[in-house]
Design a protein around this motif. Structure first.
Motif, PDB file in Angstrom:
ATOM      1  N   ARG A  18     -44.871 -68.469  -7.585  1.00  0.00           N
ATOM      2  CA  ARG A  18     -45.083 -67.266  -6.890  1.00  0.00           C
ATOM      3  C   ARG A  18     -44.398 -66.915  -7.024  1.00  0.00           C
ATOM      4  O   ARG A  18     -45.500 -65.472  -6.549  1.00  0.00           O
ATOM      5  CB  ARG A  18     -44.037 -69.015  -5.271  1.00  0.00           C
ATOM      6  CG  ARG A  18     -44.950 -68.650  -4.395  1.00  0.00           C
ATOM      7  CD  ARG A  18     -42.909 -69.107  -3.448  1.00  0.00           C
ATOM      8  NE  ARG A  18     -41.978 -68.575  -3.551  1.00  0.00           N
ATOM      9  CZ  ARG A  18     -41.441 -67.188  -4.370  1.00  0.00           C
ATOM     10  NH1 ARG A  18     -42.594 -66.461  -3.448  1.00  0.00           N
ATOM     11  NH2 ARG A  18     -40.186 -66.999  -3.757  1.00  0.00           N
TER      12      ARG A  18
ATOM     13  N   SER B 240     -47.781 -65.583  -0.232  1.00  0.00           N
ATOM     14  CA  SER B 240     -47.259 -66.108  -1.929  1.00  0.00           C
ATOM     15  C   SER B 240     -47.287 -67.730  -2.245  1.00  0.00           C
ATOM     16  O   SER B 240     -47.023 -68.023  -2.986  1.00  0.00           O
ATOM     17  CB  SER B 240     -46.287 -65.738  -2.550  1.00  0.00           C
ATOM     18  OG  SER B 240     -44.990 -65.897  -1.877  1.00  0.00           O
TER      19      SER B 240
ATOM     20  N   PHE C   8     -45.244 -62.577   0.687  1.00  0.00           N
ATOM     21  CA  PHE C   8     -44.047 -63.066   0.869  1.00  0.00           C
ATOM     22  C   PHE C   8     -44.258 -64.923   1.513  1.00  0.00           C
ATOM     23  O   PHE C   8     -44.132 -65.489   1.081  1.00  0.00           O
ATOM     24  CB  PHE C   8     -42.532 -62.791   1.739  1.00  0.00           C
ATOM     25  CG  PHE C   8     -41.762 -63.509   0.795  1.00  0.00           C
ATOM     26  CD1 PHE C   8     -41.336 -63.392  -0.147  1.00  0.00           C
ATOM     27  CD2 PHE C   8     -41.280 -65.522   1.510  1.00  0.00           C
ATOM     28  CE1 PHE C   8     -40.293 -65.205  -0.945  1.00  0.00           C
ATOM     29  CE2 PHE C   8     -40.088 -66.003   0.896  1.00  0.00           C
ATOM     30  CZ  PHE C   8     -39.693 -65.729  -0.069  1.00  0.00           C
TER      31      PHE C   8
ATOM     32  N   LEU D 159     -46.619 -64.334  -5.586  1.00  0.00           N
ATOM     33  CA  LEU D 159     -46.913 -62.928  -4.723  1.00  0.00           C
ATOM     34  C   LEU D 159     -46.930 -61.196  -5.630  1.00  0.00           C
ATOM     35  O   LEU D 159     -47.575 -60.627  -4.673  1.00  0.00           O
ATOM     36  CB  LEU D 159     -45.131 -62.934  -5.090  1.00  0.00           C
ATOM     37  CG  LEU D 159     -44.235 -61.396  -3.876  1.00  0.00           C
ATOM     38  CD1 LEU D 159     -45.253 -61.667  -2.707  1.00  0.00           C
ATOM     39  CD2 LEU D 159     -43.354 -61.996  -3.447  1.00  0.00           C
TER      40      LEU D 159
END
Ligand SMILES: Nc1ncnc2c1ncn2[C@@H]1O[C@H](COP(=O)(O)OP(=O)(O)O)[C@@H](O)[C@H]1O
Ligand SMILES: [Mg+2]
Length: 258
Positions: free
Chosen positions: A236, A212, A209, A240
């Motif tokens: 994003r 990302s 996370f 991810l």
């Protein structure tokens, strides 16, 4: 974007002849101005060692690191401390705030060590307040570290890292000790620092996370770079997904901490 840092065949070995750990093994890459790079890899893959060599906290066993054409592996101790002071900002997992100083004092201390601010008490105060506002911690300026949350401490550490306008921000697992809400706030802060203040950021993380948020990710395994991902125009969330795919394909272990 111009080339900013060049890492050339950098190696770090620990131990003696028959029991050598190759913590970092012939790593090369370049960093352009304004990049936000993530370094990912399982625990023990050499992430911190690599970051510590770039930040000159640790010496290289072999190889060279050029920072705007200057080889920082050839500098003596005096040159290194000037170099760090003038160019780098650090954010660590455990914040590294001084417990006996308030939030504000932790930030102004970093400024008072910097010759640019010497004798400019009013300017220091103004700049510190501005930085605390940017990071949303102005209301806790007078509090001590034990009186605030982990997320607030980490944002104070960011303010301290940024207040002298470093050319490069180095962060080792900056979200490692934060809950998910505080992590998100910190990562949004990093994104803002990168987008609006054009800070170049190098962030070590084993967390998909967090990664990302980066524009580019280098994957380390056993001290070597084995993969690179570029976010490009992807959202994003899409990025991810791709990071998680790479981690599952390579058996990347992201479950060891947090
Ligand atoms: N000071 C040290 N002495 C001996 N071995 C070390 C030292 N620091 C790191 N190592 C070893 O180097 C490897 C990489 O460590 P590190 O860079 O901390 O990995 P990461 O940050 O990815 O978890 C590991 O095998 C670790 O045990
Ligand atoms: Mg580490």
């Amino acid at each position: 974007m111009s080339e900013f840092i060049r890492i050339c065949d950098v190696e770090k070995y620990y131990g003696q002849s028959n029991a050598v750990t190759k913590a970092v093994n012939r790593v090369s890459f370049t960093v352009n101005q304004g990049e936000f790079i993530g370094i990912m890899g399982a625990s023990g893959s050499g992430k911190s060692t690599l970051l510590n060599m770039i930040s000159t906290i640790d010496t290289v066993t072999a190889g060279h690191i050029y920072f705007e054409e200057t080889d920082i592996t050839e500098m003596n101790d005096d040159q290194l401390s000037d170099f760090r002071m003038n160019n780098l900002g650090f954010v660590f997992q455990d914040f590294n705030l001084l417990d006996t100083l308030t939030m504000e004092e932790n930030i102004t201390l970093a400024m008072s060590l910097h010759k640019e601010w010497s004798g400019k008490k009013n300017e220091i105060g103004k700049r510190c307040t501005e930085m605390m506002k940017t990071l949303g911690i102005e209301e806790i300026a007078g509090k001590f570290p034990y009186q605030v949350s982990g997320g607030q401490k980490q944002r104070c550490a960011c303010a301290r890292a940024l207040v002298n306008d470093p050319k490069l921000i180095l962060a080792d697992e900056p979200t490692g000790a934060l809950d998910s809400k505080s992590s998100r706030m910190l990562l949004d802060t990093f994104q803002k620092m990168n987008d609006q203040l054009h800070a170049t950021i190098l962030m070590v993380t084993h967390d998909a996370f967090s990664a990302s948020y980066c524009k580019r990710i280098l994957f380390l395994k056993d001290g070597e770079i084995f993969h690179e991902m570029i976010r490009g125009t992807k959202s994003r969330k899409e990025f991810l997904g791709e990071i998680l795919d790479v981690l599952s394909l390579t058996g990347g272990d992201t479950s060891d901490v947090e």
